[in-house]
Design a protein around this motif. Structure first.
Motif, PDB file in Angstrom:
ATOM      1  N   ALA A 159     -12.006  -5.870  17.225  1.00 37.15           N
ATOM      2  CA  ALA A 159     -11.963  -5.516  15.807  1.00 37.15           C
ATOM      3  C   ALA A 159     -11.084  -6.503  15.048  1.00 37.15           C
ATOM      4  O   ALA A 159     -11.346  -6.811  13.885  1.00 37.15           O
ATOM      5  N   ARG A 296     -17.861  -0.612  11.811  1.00 41.90           N
ATOM      6  CA  ARG A 296     -16.859  -0.534  12.889  1.00 41.90           C
ATOM      7  C   ARG A 296     -17.277  -1.237  14.170  1.00 41.90           C
ATOM      8  O   ARG A 296     -16.707  -1.012  15.228  1.00 41.90           O
ATOM      9  N   VAL A 298     -17.480  -4.189  16.778  1.00 45.34           N
ATOM     10  CA  VAL A 298     -16.482  -5.210  17.133  1.00 45.34           C
ATOM     11  C   VAL A 298     -17.184  -6.480  17.577  1.00 45.34           C
ATOM     12  O   VAL A 298     -18.384  -6.480  17.859  1.00 45.34           O
TER      13      VAL A 298
END
Ligand code: SF4
Ligand code: SF4
Ligand code: SF4
Ligand code: SF4
Ligand code: SF4
Lengths: 301, 327
Positions: A159, A296, A298
């Motif tokens: 992330a 969200r 990664v």
């Protein structure tokens, strides 16, 4: 006795005004009184149940969709991980107020993830960083959006960004980077079959049609003022709108890829600096977008 | 502060947490007050004076008008700051920035910290500003002078009273301890779910956001609440449910600004208790109950001033503790 009937028990110093006094002449009156009291008590219980049930039901309808959320949404830049974000956002909308392109919206009852929680619907209006400094993070009073996570919250692997993203618009400035340490998501070519570049096609016209309300900053038009995407038509021999309009340097490019059967194709390829702002998703001219930001998500090499 | 008042101070706090008001023991009433109570009993002159004064009472709306103007201005300031982009009062009622100063609603801040399980340092300054501000201004003053739901509920109450007069609806009071229960439930929900569940249904937050960022379906909940208040239970949300009201009520415990009751001229006819959102705080105006000649109204009072406007004998007045001594 007082004129106010409510005051009557207190008006004269009679003992035990609250218990039905066993006075002979007032027997029928007392009985009537007690029946009335009973009825009142019953209504009181009913209304207590009604109010409590209503409040708890409404509270549940605000929370349950969240607990079972299937669809993930993009949060504003710098948002903490979903659970922490939802816990710490105070739903004030200050992030909404500072965004020059109004990319951030507050969720409603039916959106299924908490009334008042901010999100970005990138296809309708992406965050194009035309604020230059991730203003929404600056505005957030609770740290739900943050430049640097506090120590007790570790970034998920992948992330974090390898380096601060360079904003194409600021490339000539002394400080060309955005103060952003984690990505919002990652762009993926989710519908390669509809990508124009992959089919070797170009694109002519308004990216999203004349009615599209989304806005964006075009450096060649105005450094400071975002204009409607509809006011900026294209004419390109090979579609590269996603690459062309991506506000972050080196996040995406059109590459020649060799397929398994040896044929060669041109297609957009996403690179590590992608922050997941969603501009590519907004400008992609095919319906539905060939490229999308996965919330969200990664980075995986 | 002398003894009867000190005892009453403690009782007023329990009252806020849902206890029913009690008639004070004889021994808890100051001699001076006892004298007035005695003097008023069956005093023909006094009764005649009261009849006359009530017959000639003119309806005033002074405080109500000031309050409505303040409430509307405060909420409008939010709306205009955003729509005209003047950055005067940014954000909404849960958290905002007034010309750069952070202001954070206490209840929301509490919920967020319970859900997040961390003291959010950023929040402390804004919360502190609000805490000190409302502690000075009266705590639940927030309710009647700022909260947008209050205004709607006030209008709904008028409708309720009109219908009640026509015998179409009747008010069914609910146990006031329910508010404490709700407060605890929402605190536990925040702690347990890690989400500020209360914010999803807070009519204060929903209305504030609807005004600033545009209406949404969440308003249906607010309408349902108003409906309940009109047809079933007068001012139910603010009286029996709202955790914000209780939070600010606690802040108001130490507040110097309150309504003060003077026993001397009071007619004990109870007009004030008929207009009050939280009539239990006015138990002291009931004949024989005032423990002293002057009694400050307790922390659950929203400082709305309706009673001050209504009182035909001028026995209820806004007062700042210590200020009259100073002047
Ligand atoms: S970073 Fe993006 S979403 Fe945030 S204020 Fe700037 S343009 Fe808007
Ligand atoms: S500014 Fe922060 S706290 Fe306020 S709504 Fe946006 S993310 Fe939530
Ligand atoms: S904008 Fe869309 S169609 Fe064009 S190259 Fe990018 S992904 Fe393909
Ligand atoms: S009790 Fe709650 S809803 Fe009622 S006025 Fe106070 S803050 Fe607003
Ligand atoms: S006591 Fe008076 S000022 Fe306080 S809430 Fe009741 S009517 Fe309003």
């Amino acid at each position: 006795m007082s004129d106010d009937p409510k005051d009557s028990p207190s008006a004269a110093p009679e003992p035990a005004a609250s218990s039905p006094a066993p006075r002979k002449p007032a027997l029928t009156a007392a009985q009537r009184m007690s029946r009335e009291r009973q009825q009142q008590a019953r209504r009181r219980v009913l209304h207590t149940i009604l109010l409590s049930g209503g409040v708890m039901g409404a509270a549940l309808s605000g929370w349950l969709p969240l607990a079972y959320a299937q669809r993930q949404r993009l949060r504003p830049p710098g948002a903490l991980d979903e659970k922490d974000f939802l816990a710490s956002c105070i739903k004030c909308g200050q992030c909404v107020q500072v965004c020059p392109v109004n990319a951030i919206k507050l969720a409603d009852l039916v959106d299924g993830f908490g009334v008042g929680a901010p999100y970005i619907a990138a296809r309708d209006q992406a965050c194009d960083f035309s604020c230059d400094a991730v203003q929404c993070i600056l505005a957030c009073p609770t740290g739900a959006l943050t430049y640097h996570k506090p120590d007790f919250l570790k970034p998920r692997s992948g992330a974090g960004l390898a380096a601060k993203p360079v904003l194409k618009a600021k490339q000539k400035d002394p400080e060309p980077t955005l103060n952003l340490t984690e990505r919002i998501g990652v762009a993926r070519l989710t519908r390669p079959e509809s990508c124009l570049a992959l089919q070797g096609k170009g694109f002519k016209g308004q990216a999203r049609g004349a009615d599209f309300k989304g806005r964006m900053r075009y450096m060649e038009v105005d450094r400071w003022k975002p204009i409607p995407v509809a006011d900026h038509p294209y004419d390109v021999p090979e579609c590269d709108l996603c690459v062309r309009e991506c506000p972050v340097a080196q996040a995406i490019s059109i590459e020649t890829v060799t397929l398994a059967d040896g044929r060669q194709r041109r297609q957009p390829v996403v690179h590590e600096p992608c922050v997941g702002c969603g501009v590519c998703e907004m400008v992609c001219p095919v319906e539905q977008a060939a490229i999308e930001v996965v919330p969200r998500e990664v980075w995986r090499a | 502060m002398n003894n009867p008042l000190r005892k009453r101070f403690g009782e007023q706090i329990l009252l806020m947490f849902g206890r029913e008001p009690k008639r004070p023991e004889e021994g808890d009433i100051a001699p001076a007050a006892q004298k007035i109570h005695f003097f008023k009993q069956g005093n023909r002159d006094f009764i005649a004076e009261k009849k006359h004064a009530r017959a000639h009472a003119v309806k005033k709306n002074t405080w109500r008008n000031r309050r409505w103007a303040t409430l509307i201005t405060a909420n409008l300031l939010f709306v205009l700051s955003y729509w005209l982009d003047v950055q005067l009062l940014e954000g909404s009622l849960t958290a905002s920035r007034f010309v750069g100063f952070h202001l954070i609603d206490l209840n929301s801040a509490l919920q967020v910290m319970l859900a997040h399980k961390h003291i959010i340092v950023n929040l402390l300054i804004g919360t502190g500003t609000i805490l000190v501000g409302w502690a000075l201004l009266g705590g639940r003053t927030f309710c009647s002078w700022v909260c947008p739901y209050h205004l709607l509920a006030e209008w709904a109450e008028k409708l309720h009273l009109w219908l009640a007069e026509k015998k179409l609806v009747s008010d069914a009071p609910i146990d006031r301890r329910l508010r404490v229960v709700f407060w605890l439930i929402f605190a536990l929900l925040a702690l347990g779910t890690g989400y500020t569940v209360y914010e999803a249904i807070s009519p204060t937050g929903i209305l504030s956001r609807a005004l600033i960022y545009g209406p949404g379906l969440a308003l249906l909940w607010v309408i349902a609440l108003l409906f309940f208040e009109v047809f079933f239970s007068r001012r139910a949300w603010c009286r029996y449910a709202c955790p914000i009201g209780l939070t600010y009520g606690v802040v108001g415990i130490v507040s110097p600004l309150r309504v003060k009751y003077t026993l001397e001229g009071c007619f004990h006819e109870g007009d004030c208790r008929k207009v009050c959102l939280v009539p239990h705080v006015l138990d002291t105006v009931i004949k024989g109950r005032a423990v002293d000649t002057e009694v400050p109204i307790g922390p659950d009072c929203t400082r709305c001033g309706l009673c001050v406007d209504t009182c035909p004998s001028g026995s209820l007045k806004f007062d700042v503790k210590g200020l009259s001594k100073l002047l």
